[in-house]
Design an enzyme around this catalytic site. Structure first.
Site, PDB file in Angstrom:
ATOM      1  N   SER A  20     -19.424  -3.654 -13.259  1.00  0.00           N
ATOM      2  CA  SER A  20     -19.843  -4.242 -11.978  1.00  0.00           C
ATOM      3  C   SER A  20     -18.740  -4.176 -10.927  1.00  0.00           C
ATOM      4  O   SER A  20     -17.586  -4.499 -11.191  1.00  0.00           O
ATOM      5  CB  SER A  20     -20.253  -5.709 -12.182  1.00  0.00           C
ATOM      6  OG  SER A  20     -20.497  -6.290 -10.919  1.00  0.00           O
ATOM      7  N   LYS A  21     -19.146  -3.772  -9.725  1.00  0.00           N
ATOM      8  CA  LYS A  21     -18.190  -3.688  -8.618  1.00  0.00           C
ATOM      9  C   LYS A  21     -18.176  -4.970  -7.799  1.00  0.00           C
ATOM     10  O   LYS A  21     -17.404  -5.096  -6.849  1.00  0.00           O
ATOM     11  CB  LYS A  21     -18.549  -2.511  -7.724  1.00  0.00           C
ATOM     12  CG  LYS A  21     -18.583  -1.203  -8.504  1.00  0.00           C
ATOM     13  CD  LYS A  21     -18.678  -0.014  -7.591  1.00  0.00           C
ATOM     14  CE  LYS A  21     -18.905   1.289  -8.338  1.00  0.00           C
ATOM     15  NZ  LYS A  21     -18.255   1.404  -9.628  1.00  0.00           N
ATOM     16  N   SER A  22     -19.049  -5.917  -8.134  1.00  0.00           N
ATOM     17  CA  SER A  22     -19.158  -7.134  -7.328  1.00  0.00           C
ATOM     18  C   SER A  22     -17.842  -7.907  -7.199  1.00  0.00           C
ATOM     19  O   SER A  22     -17.562  -8.415  -6.101  1.00  0.00           O
ATOM     20  CB  SER A  22     -20.249  -8.041  -7.901  1.00  0.00           C
ATOM     21  OG  SER A  22     -21.494  -7.404  -7.784  1.00  0.00           O
ATOM     22  N   LYS A  71     -32.436 -10.787 -14.477  1.00  0.00           N
ATOM     23  CA  LYS A  71     -33.007 -11.213 -13.189  1.00  0.00           C
ATOM     24  C   LYS A  71     -34.320 -11.996 -13.344  1.00  0.00           C
ATOM     25  O   LYS A  71     -34.605 -12.879 -12.544  1.00  0.00           O
ATOM     26  CB  LYS A  71     -33.221 -10.008 -12.272  1.00  0.00           C
ATOM     27  CG  LYS A  71     -31.911  -9.430 -11.745  1.00  0.00           C
ATOM     28  CD  LYS A  71     -32.175  -8.315 -10.747  1.00  0.00           C
ATOM     29  CE  LYS A  71     -30.871  -7.776 -10.189  1.00  0.00           C
ATOM     30  NZ  LYS A  71     -31.057  -6.838  -9.091  1.00  0.00           N
ATOM     31  N   ASN A  92     -31.365 -12.529  -7.901  1.00  0.00           N
ATOM     32  CA  ASN A  92     -30.031 -11.921  -8.046  1.00  0.00           C
ATOM     33  C   ASN A  92     -28.924 -12.863  -7.544  1.00  0.00           C
ATOM     34  O   ASN A  92     -27.749 -12.541  -7.658  1.00  0.00           O
ATOM     35  CB  ASN A  92     -29.940 -10.568  -7.327  1.00  0.00           C
ATOM     36  CG  ASN A  92     -29.767 -10.719  -5.832  1.00  0.00           C
ATOM     37  OD1 ASN A  92     -30.174 -11.718  -5.246  1.00  0.00           O
ATOM     38  ND2 ASN A  92     -29.161  -9.734  -5.208  1.00  0.00           N
ATOM     39  N   GLY A 132     -42.087   3.784  -7.316  1.00  0.00           N
ATOM     40  CA  GLY A 132     -41.760   2.875  -8.406  1.00  0.00           C
ATOM     41  C   GLY A 132     -42.518   1.573  -8.268  1.00  0.00           C
ATOM     42  O   GLY A 132     -42.923   1.191  -7.152  1.00  0.00           O
TER      43      GLY A 132
HETATM   44  P1  ATR Z   1     -36.385  -1.699 -12.560  1.00  0.00           P
HETATM   45  O1  ATR Z   1     -36.239  -3.164 -12.789  1.00  0.00           O
HETATM   46  O2  ATR Z   1     -35.109  -0.957 -12.363  1.00  0.00           O
HETATM   47  O3  ATR Z   1     -37.385  -1.406 -11.494  1.00  0.00           O
HETATM   48  P2  ATR Z   1     -38.370  -1.026 -14.541  1.00  0.00           P
HETATM   49  O4  ATR Z   1     -39.127  -2.286 -14.327  1.00  0.00           O
HETATM   50  O5  ATR Z   1     -38.178  -0.518 -15.941  1.00  0.00           O
HETATM   51  O6  ATR Z   1     -36.910  -1.100 -13.941  1.00  0.00           O
HETATM   52  O7  ATR Z   1     -39.078   0.119 -13.656  1.00  0.00           O
HETATM   53  C1  ATR Z   1     -38.630   1.426 -13.670  1.00  0.00           C
HETATM   54  C2  ATR Z   1     -39.473   2.212 -12.660  1.00  0.00           C
HETATM   55  O8  ATR Z   1     -39.046   3.572 -12.631  1.00  0.00           O
HETATM   56  C3  ATR Z   1     -40.957   2.236 -12.998  1.00  0.00           C
HETATM   57  O9  ATR Z   1     -41.676   2.280 -11.807  1.00  0.00           O
HETATM   58  C4  ATR Z   1     -41.073   3.559 -13.772  1.00  0.00           C
HETATM   59  O10 ATR Z   1     -42.367   4.098 -13.792  1.00  0.00           O
HETATM   60  P3  ATR Z   1     -43.454   3.609 -14.879  1.00  0.00           P
HETATM   61  O11 ATR Z   1     -43.990   2.296 -14.384  1.00  0.00           O
HETATM   62  O12 ATR Z   1     -44.459   4.674 -14.901  1.00  0.00           O
HETATM   63  O13 ATR Z   1     -42.699   3.466 -16.176  1.00  0.00           O
HETATM   64  C5  ATR Z   1     -40.157   4.416 -12.960  1.00  0.00           C
HETATM   65  N1  ATR Z   1     -39.650   5.609 -13.664  1.00  0.00           N
HETATM   66  C6  ATR Z   1     -38.745   5.636 -14.664  1.00  0.00           C
HETATM   67  N2  ATR Z   1     -38.493   6.898 -15.043  1.00  0.00           N
HETATM   68  C7  ATR Z   1     -39.275   7.717 -14.256  1.00  0.00           C
HETATM   69  C8  ATR Z   1     -39.465   9.128 -14.153  1.00  0.00           C
HETATM   70  N3  ATR Z   1     -38.807   9.978 -14.945  1.00  0.00           N
HETATM   71  N4  ATR Z   1     -40.328   9.577 -13.228  1.00  0.00           N
HETATM   72  C9  ATR Z   1     -40.995   8.739 -12.420  1.00  0.00           C
HETATM   73  N5  ATR Z   1     -40.865   7.386 -12.469  1.00  0.00           N
HETATM   74  C10 ATR Z   1     -40.015   6.888 -13.383  1.00  0.00           C
END
Ligand code: ATR
Length: 276
Positions: A20-22, A71, A92, A132
């Site tokens: 962590s850089k915080s 979180k 956070n 995402g």
């Molecule tokens: P965070 O808290 O970092 O958002 P997360 O809840 O695990 O972590 O969500 C990761 C996100 O990245 C999700 O939207 C995931 O898509 P899925 O819901 O389909 O799993 C997306 N993601 C991860 N790897 C991916 C990839 N290779 N291509 C496209 N989307 C990806």
């Protein structure tokens, strides 16, 4: 040492935490604003987050940043939540006082400030594409809406997650919708990559039509080199930016929540960029 000169204690709590850089960022903020604080890294065992927070409070901790994987647990632990924390569904930033534990989320406003103030790209009346549907995506939706964007489209590999997330905000009348990657058929002003795909050097499967010469492609990830998403977008003629500025702006907002003073971020950004 007189009682007045004992610095107030803050920490970033996560697992792992060594990267962590915080602590460096907050040390620079404290120096600049002449605030007497100390800010440390706190490694909490994965099954002892709440205990670790309570121990830190008992030792005089005044506030903490929370990072992966805690979180959501912090959201449950907090006795009071700010509206932006409720919308994010994750915390956070924790503040400790006699009144209890207050939870906040500064990630979204950190992103918005980095885009509008640091990159100089206005969000008002803009079409925004959010890639995402995990915690990182959810955390930034309310602050984006509050910038009076024209619309926010959420696209995710697993489409039902994007639909569910969009519906949570659509109910309040916000211009939020979802679409499958292959349904995207328009150009966006701002595209924000909130997936973790860049960590695996993978790209969300975006059609080329979403990119235009005026588009800003923003990756919440950052590193010494542009992410694969940034490289892909730059090859299609867009401006690109990584998430280092967001990291610093969310820290500055946490600092403001705790200390009531807003630090300057530009110098800290340049310093941290040089460290990558
Ligand atoms: P965070 O808290 O970092 O958002 P997360 O809840 O695990 O972590 O969500 C990761 C996100 O990245 C999700 O939207 C995931 O898509 P899925 O819901 O389909 O799993 C997306 N993601 C991860 N790897 C991916 C990839 N290779 N291509 C496209 N989307 C990806």
């Amino acid at each position: 040492m007189t009682l007045e000169s004992v610095p107030d204690r803050y920490a970033v709590i996560g697992n792992p935490i060594q990267h962590s850089k915080s602590p460096q960022v907050h040390a620079l903020f404290a120096q600049q604003t002449r605030q007497a604080i100390c800010y440390e890294r706190l490694l909490a065992p994965v099954d002892r987050f709440a205990d670790s927070v309570h121990e830190f409070v008992a030792q005089g901790g005044r506030g903490a940043n929370v990072t992966v994987p805690f979180k959501l647990e912090a959201f449950v632990l907090a006795q009071e939540l700010t509206p932006r924390a409720k919308a994010a569904g994750a915390i956070n930033t924790l503040s400790f006082s006699a009144a209890g534990i207050k939870g906040d989320n500064t990630d979204g406003i950190g992103l918005v400030r980095d885009i509008t103030q640091n990159a100089g790209v206005q969000l008002k009346n803009r079409l925004v594409l959010l890639l995402g549907a995990g915690g990182a995506a959810r955390g930034v939706i309310l602050p984006l809406i509050e910038e009076n964007i024209t619309s926010l489209v959420i696209a995710n590999r697993t489409q039902p997650r994007a639909m569910e997330l969009a519906q949570q905000f659509f109910h309040s009348g916000a211009p939020v919708s979802s679409a499958a990657f292959d349904q995207l058929d328009q150009r966006f002003d701002v595209i924000i990559n909130a997936t973790s795909a860049s960590l695996d050097s993978e790209l969300p499967p975006l059609p080329d039509c979403v990119f235009g010469p005026q588009t800003l492609a923003y990756d919440m990830m950052y590193g010494a080199q542009p992410t694969i998403f940034m490289q892909h977008a730059a090859q299609r003629g867009t401006a690109v930016r990584d998430g280092l500025g967001m990291l610093i702006e969310q820290a500055a907002e946490s600092f403001f929540v705790w200390r009531g003073i807003r630090p300057e971020t530009a110098l800290v950004y340049r310093w941290l960029r040089g460290q990558l």
